[in-house]
Scaffold this active site. Structure first.
Site, PDB file in Angstrom:
ATOM      1  N   GLY A   9       0.837  -1.208   0.000  1.00 56.04           N
ATOM      2  CA  GLY A   9       0.000   0.000   0.000  1.00 56.04           C
ATOM      3  C   GLY A   9       0.863   1.245   0.000  1.00 56.04           C
ATOM      4  CE1 TYR A 152      -8.626  -0.143   9.992  1.00 58.07           C
ATOM      5  CE2 TYR A 152      -8.687   0.494  12.301  1.00 58.07           C
ATOM      6  CZ  TYR A 152      -8.075   0.534  11.065  1.00 58.07           C
ATOM      7  OH  TYR A 152      -6.902   1.251  10.902  1.00 58.07           O
ATOM      8  CB  SER A 153     -11.584  -3.013  16.693  1.00 56.82           C
ATOM      9  OG  SER A 153     -11.994  -1.676  16.560  1.00 56.82           O
ATOM     10  CB  ILE A 185      -2.453   8.963  10.701  1.00 59.49           C
ATOM     11  CG1 ILE A 185      -1.879   8.164  11.900  1.00 59.49           C
ATOM     12  CG2 ILE A 185      -1.340   9.540   9.833  1.00 59.49           C
ATOM     13  CD1 ILE A 185      -1.030   8.943  12.878  1.00 59.49           C
TER      14      ILE A 185
HETATM   15  P1  NDP Z   1      -4.970   5.171   2.928  1.00 60.03           P
HETATM   16  O1  NDP Z   1      -6.412   4.905   2.693  1.00 60.03           O
HETATM   17  O2  NDP Z   1      -4.380   6.490   2.595  1.00 60.03           O
HETATM   18  O3  NDP Z   1      -4.092   4.049   2.169  1.00 60.03           O
HETATM   19  C1  NDP Z   1      -4.440   2.706   2.226  1.00 60.03           C
HETATM   20  C2  NDP Z   1      -3.424   1.941   1.420  1.00 60.03           C
HETATM   21  O4  NDP Z   1      -3.720   0.538   1.515  1.00 60.03           O
HETATM   22  C3  NDP Z   1      -3.438   2.322  -0.049  1.00 60.03           C
HETATM   23  O5  NDP Z   1      -2.105   2.501  -0.491  1.00 60.03           O
HETATM   24  C4  NDP Z   1      -4.050   1.098  -0.723  1.00 60.03           C
HETATM   25  O6  NDP Z   1      -3.520   0.811  -1.997  1.00 60.03           O
HETATM   26  C5  NDP Z   1      -3.640  -0.019   0.219  1.00 60.03           C
HETATM   27  N1  NDP Z   1      -4.501  -1.183   0.083  1.00 60.03           N
HETATM   28  C6  NDP Z   1      -5.794  -1.320   0.471  1.00 60.03           C
HETATM   29  N2  NDP Z   1      -6.256  -2.549   0.140  1.00 60.03           N
HETATM   30  C7  NDP Z   1      -5.223  -3.197  -0.461  1.00 60.03           C
HETATM   31  C8  NDP Z   1      -5.057  -4.480  -1.012  1.00 60.03           C
HETATM   32  N3  NDP Z   1      -6.057  -5.387  -1.013  1.00 60.03           N
HETATM   33  N4  NDP Z   1      -3.862  -4.833  -1.537  1.00 60.03           N
HETATM   34  C9  NDP Z   1      -2.830  -3.942  -1.550  1.00 60.03           C
HETATM   35  N5  NDP Z   1      -2.930  -2.694  -1.058  1.00 60.03           N
HETATM   36  C10 NDP Z   1      -4.112  -2.328  -0.515  1.00 60.03           C
HETATM   37  O7  NDP Z   1      -4.754   4.838   4.454  1.00 60.03           O
HETATM   38  P2  NDP Z   1      -3.554   5.087   5.479  1.00 60.03           P
HETATM   39  O8  NDP Z   1      -2.312   5.426   4.795  1.00 60.03           O
HETATM   40  O9  NDP Z   1      -4.076   5.974   6.539  1.00 60.03           O
HETATM   41  O10 NDP Z   1      -3.465   3.622   6.107  1.00 60.03           O
HETATM   42  C11 NDP Z   1      -2.305   2.811   6.055  1.00 60.03           C
HETATM   43  C12 NDP Z   1      -2.369   1.800   7.183  1.00 60.03           C
HETATM   44  O11 NDP Z   1      -2.387   2.511   8.430  1.00 60.03           O
HETATM   45  C13 NDP Z   1      -3.627   0.938   7.172  1.00 60.03           C
HETATM   46  O12 NDP Z   1      -3.275  -0.384   7.530  1.00 60.03           O
HETATM   47  C14 NDP Z   1      -4.496   1.573   8.238  1.00 60.03           C
HETATM   48  O13 NDP Z   1      -5.402   0.662   8.790  1.00 60.03           O
HETATM   49  C15 NDP Z   1      -3.446   2.025   9.220  1.00 60.03           C
HETATM   50  N6  NDP Z   1      -3.896   3.063  10.131  1.00 60.03           N
HETATM   51  C16 NDP Z   1      -4.301   4.295   9.663  1.00 60.03           C
HETATM   52  C17 NDP Z   1      -4.766   5.249  10.568  1.00 60.03           C
HETATM   53  C18 NDP Z   1      -5.254   6.593  10.139  1.00 60.03           C
HETATM   54  O14 NDP Z   1      -5.817   7.313  10.992  1.00 60.03           O
HETATM   55  N7  NDP Z   1      -5.067   7.012   8.915  1.00 60.03           N
HETATM   56  C19 NDP Z   1      -4.785   4.981  12.009  1.00 60.03           C
HETATM   57  C20 NDP Z   1      -4.343   3.675  12.377  1.00 60.03           C
HETATM   58  C21 NDP Z   1      -3.907   2.770  11.469  1.00 60.03           C
HETATM   59  P3  NDP Z   1      -4.197   1.288  -3.403  1.00 60.03           P
HETATM   60  O15 NDP Z   1      -4.600   2.724  -3.206  1.00 60.03           O
HETATM   61  O16 NDP Z   1      -3.111   1.082  -4.414  1.00 60.03           O
HETATM   62  O17 NDP Z   1      -5.371   0.381  -3.673  1.00 60.03           O
END
Ligand code: NDP
Length: 244
Positions: A9, A152-153, A185
């Site tokens: 991601g 999610y949790s 975040i």
């Molecule tokens: P974004 O929504 O900005 O990014 C999510 C990323 O996950 C994207 O790059 C997306 O890729 C990728 N992704 C989703 N599904 C798939 C899949 N099936 N295969 C490969 N890639 C996938 O979210 P964040 O950057 O905020 O989140 C990143 C991580 O941090 C996550 O695990 C989230 O749960 C965790 N997190 C975020 C928080 C927040 O407040 N933002 C708080 C706590 C944890 P693409 O776009 O190419 O599909």
């Protein structure tokens, strides 16, 4: 010596910030993306223009064959994998009673089974080398639970359990497994929240603001460094004091 990292991601949000930071610190980065092909290509180009060594691979972390191909591609293009950052994830806000079986399965497949696939696939290359690090991006909701985000949790609590158990199992192979539990975040993941919901979340955060993707990436860079070689099985909060 230059190290190779796979970041899942990696085109957006926290994954993108990790990609930028690790590339700037000399890591060769395999940029994994699923749907954000254009953003991934733009990121790769801009990093390559700055002289950094990166490669791109489209894979759905829910698919073991795609994940295995990604790991093989990474080894061929960038060399043996020294570090895996399991960052890919989705979020969804819905009452538990309204969750469909599909909602549940998609969440667990992406946020937990995806970590299993990537970790097992990469470990098959790390174990013979008796070295490597794995960093899982969990969530503070996996520690304390979030109303309207039960699936999610549950998935993120699963990631925390996986991290602790695996750290014990593969510690003797000199491989460290840790997770970061971010608080709120400021990324695309926050877009669905209303202004009032965001204000309430800020109010509950002792530092009275959201964190940045760069602040999570900075923690990952430390965990990846040799300074963190004696740290394994830990859950590091990057949450502005929301959960202490
Ligand atoms: P974004 O929504 O900005 O990014 C999510 C990323 O996950 C994207 O790059 C997306 O890729 C990728 N992704 C989703 N599904 C798939 C899949 N099936 N295969 C490969 N890639 C996938 O979210 P964040 O950057 O905020 O989140 C990143 C991580 O941090 C996550 O695990 C989230 O749960 C965790 N997190 C975020 C928080 C927040 O407040 N933002 C708080 C706590 C944890 P693409 O776009 O190419 O599909």
């Amino acid at each position: 010596m230059k190290k190779t990292v796979i970041i899942t991601g990696a085109a957006r949000g926290i994954g993108r910030a990790c990609t930028e930071l690790f590339a700037a610190h000399g890591y060769r980065v395999l940029i994994n993306y699923h749907r954000s092909g254009a953003a991934a290509a733009e990121l790769a180009n801009s990093l390559q223009e700055r002289g950094y060594r990166v490669a791109l691979f489209q894979a759905d972390v829910c698919s073991r064959p795609q994940v295995d191909q990604m790991v093989e591609y990474c080894q061929a293009e960038l060399g043996p994998v020294d570090l895996l950052i399991n960052n890919a994830g989705i979020a969804q806000s819905r009452l538990f009673i309204d969750l469909s079986v599909e909602d549940w399965e998609t969440m667990i497949q992406t946020n937990l089974t995806g970590v299993f696939h990537c970790t097992q696939s990469v470990l098959r290359t790390m174990l013979p080398r008796q070295q490597g690090k794995i960093i899982n991006i969990a969530s503070m909701w996996g520690q304390v639970g979030a109303s309207c985000e039960v699936h999610y949790s549950a998935a993120k609590a699963g990631v925390i359990g996986l991290t602790k158990a695996l750290a014990k199992e593969i510690g003797p192979a000199n491989i460290q497994v840790n997770c970061i539990a971010p608080g709120i975040i400021d990324t695309d993941m926050m877009v669905p929240f209303t202004i009032d919901e965001k204000a309430a979340l800020k109010e509950q955060t002792p530092l009275e603001r959201f964190g940045t993707a760069e602040e999570v990436a900075a923690c990952a860079l430390f965990l990846a460094s040799e300074a963190a070689n004696f740290i394994t099985g830990q859950v590091i909060g990057v949450n502005g004091g929301f959960v202490v």
